[in-house]
Design an enzyme around this catalytic site. Sequence first.
Site, PDB file in Angstrom:
ATOM      1  N   ASP A 177      78.996  94.399  65.033  1.00 11.91           N
ATOM      2  CA  ASP A 177      79.495  93.039  65.013  1.00 11.91           C
ATOM      3  C   ASP A 177      80.982  93.109  65.329  1.00 11.91           C
ATOM      4  OD1 ASP A 177      80.517  90.578  64.492  1.00 11.91           O
ATOM      5  OD2 ASP A 177      79.629  90.370  62.496  1.00 11.91           O
ATOM      6  N   TYR A 208      80.853  90.501  56.816  1.00  9.41           N
ATOM      7  CA  TYR A 208      80.432  89.131  57.099  1.00  9.41           C
ATOM      8  C   TYR A 208      79.906  89.062  58.521  1.00  9.41           C
ATOM      9  CZ  TYR A 208      80.621  84.031  57.567  1.00  9.41           C
ATOM     10  OH  TYR A 208      80.308  82.703  57.769  1.00  9.41           O
ATOM     11  N   LYS A 263      85.195  84.651  68.463  1.00  2.00           N
ATOM     12  CA  LYS A 263      86.652  84.573  68.310  1.00  2.00           C
ATOM     13  C   LYS A 263      87.399  84.768  69.645  1.00  2.00           C
ATOM     14  CE  LYS A 263      86.321  84.942  63.430  1.00  2.00           C
ATOM     15  NZ  LYS A 263      85.478  85.719  62.544  1.00  2.00           N
TER      16      LYS A 263
HETATM   17  C1  LIG Z   1      84.045  85.244  62.060  1.00  6.05           C
HETATM   18  C2  LIG Z   1      82.988  86.250  62.037  1.00  6.05           C
HETATM   19  C3  LIG Z   1      81.640  85.925  62.230  1.00  6.05           C
HETATM   20  C4  LIG Z   1      81.157  84.501  62.312  1.00  6.05           C
HETATM   21  O1  LIG Z   1      81.645  83.844  63.429  1.00  6.05           O
HETATM   22  P1  LIG Z   1      81.624  82.230  63.427  1.00  6.05           P
HETATM   23  O2  LIG Z   1      82.133  81.890  64.785  1.00  6.05           O
HETATM   24  O3  LIG Z   1      82.507  81.806  62.305  1.00  6.05           O
HETATM   25  O4  LIG Z   1      80.223  81.810  63.226  1.00  6.05           O
HETATM   26  C5  LIG Z   1      80.728  86.944  62.310  1.00  6.05           C
HETATM   27  N1  LIG Z   1      81.106  88.222  62.200  1.00  6.05           N
HETATM   28  C6  LIG Z   1      82.385  88.584  62.001  1.00  6.05           C
HETATM   29  C7  LIG Z   1      82.746  90.019  61.914  1.00  6.05           C
HETATM   30  C8  LIG Z   1      83.364  87.611  61.897  1.00  6.05           C
HETATM   31  O5  LIG Z   1      84.633  87.973  61.655  1.00  6.05           O
END
Ligand SMILES: *Cc1c(COP(=O)(O)O)cnc(C)c1O
Length: 428
Positions: free
Chosen positions: A239, A144, A267
């Site tokens: 990511d 994601y 995060k």
């Molecule tokens: C949570 C998450 C996102 C998206 O971040 P948001 O602040 O919810 O837009 C993207 N990549 C990873 C790996 C994530 O865990």
Amino acid sequence: MIYKRSSALFAEAEKVIPGGVNSPVRAFKGVGGTPVFVEEAKGAYLYDADGNRLIDYINSWGPMILGHAHEPVVNAVVEKAKKGTSFGMPTEIETQIAELAVSMVPNIDKIRFVNSGTEACMSAVRLARGFTGKDKIIKFAGCYHGHSDSFLIQAGSGASTFGTPNSPGVTKGTAKDTLLARYNDIENVTELIEANKNEIACIIIEPVAGNMGCIPPKEGFLKSLRDLCDVNDILLVFDEVMTGFRLAKGGAQELYGINADIVCFGKVIGGGLPVGAFAARNEIMNHLAPLGPVYQAGTLSGNPLAMSAGLAMLTELNNDTEAFNRLEEKTAYLHEGIAKVLNDNNIVHTINRVGSMISVHFDEGAVTDFDTAAKGNNDRFKKFFHGMLNAGVYIAPSAFETWFITDALSYEDLDFTIEAVEAVAKTL
Ligand SMILES: *Cc1c(COP(=O)(O)O)cnc(C)c1O
């Protein structure tokens, strides 16, 4: 436990907010029932609208790595707020957090702050395309990267064909530039590169996958990706929205000793306020506006409250050299405790763990990619989830999520959790 007030609040919310929530997974669709409304939180505990105390294993999906309402973070935000909440002008604190982030993470020279992980990943891919002059990207099924169009793509027939959009509103035009690979399958990636010679701008990956449960990269997988990228002039984008400042000061890059070209954060870097960021070496970052031609902007980017929370959080993690070890030890303790209970009760399971990320899968056999993660017994997970909730332990309301361990958890909390698993295991 009683969730009377939560249920009433949810019914009200549903009238004015689609599905009653501002982000889908909160709605308990994956497990049934109505979501718990939280009133406040402190340390390892949530206090809900009915006055129940819950041990929290979601921690805002990662940010609260040192616990809820962590004092240095709260104080920083409160003090900052008194001096104005947004200016749309540069502030010194943006440089301070940028300097600290650059010092903690290997191989980044410059960092640009945005408002979410989604924005970070979306901007990173635009930068990769602008820098390489190529259009296509490779992503992995089950990873994601936020909800921007390019990423909402899942495998059609076979992972090596063009992806098909998995949300209405994502155009075929967008989908055709996103190629899907199987996580941990380097041959699959090699084939995609061969079939799309000189067309691929970047490979984007969660270096430890955290959005299909917790799935570690196989030995050598990230290194092989790095080599493939080097040989084919493809940028490697990590990511690290979930893993950054969680698995180590330098995130998964440091843990696995692999340098990506662009790194995305979110995060933890915001300490619980809306922050994302992307970073790279000068050569790449200098392509970004206003220095270069790749456009990216934000009215509230680098917001002083958000930066003060992030700076306080990163400062704590930078100074507390034992924090990551403590987190890992607590997670390992939980892992052993849960595994023993499930084994004693003959419940088929697999537990994956990296640092302070852990996931429990109700299936046998290794969980190494989306397909193996999807095989888990979802009915059993639902029972497990509701059993734990009733016992006062809040885990993610979906079998495809990682549990996030916070340093605020005491060993008594971990024992309480393991005892809850024991009670629930008998009902599974
Ligand atoms: C949570 C998450 C996102 C998206 O971040 P948001 O602040 O919810 O837009 C993207 N990549 C990873 C790996 C994530 O865990």
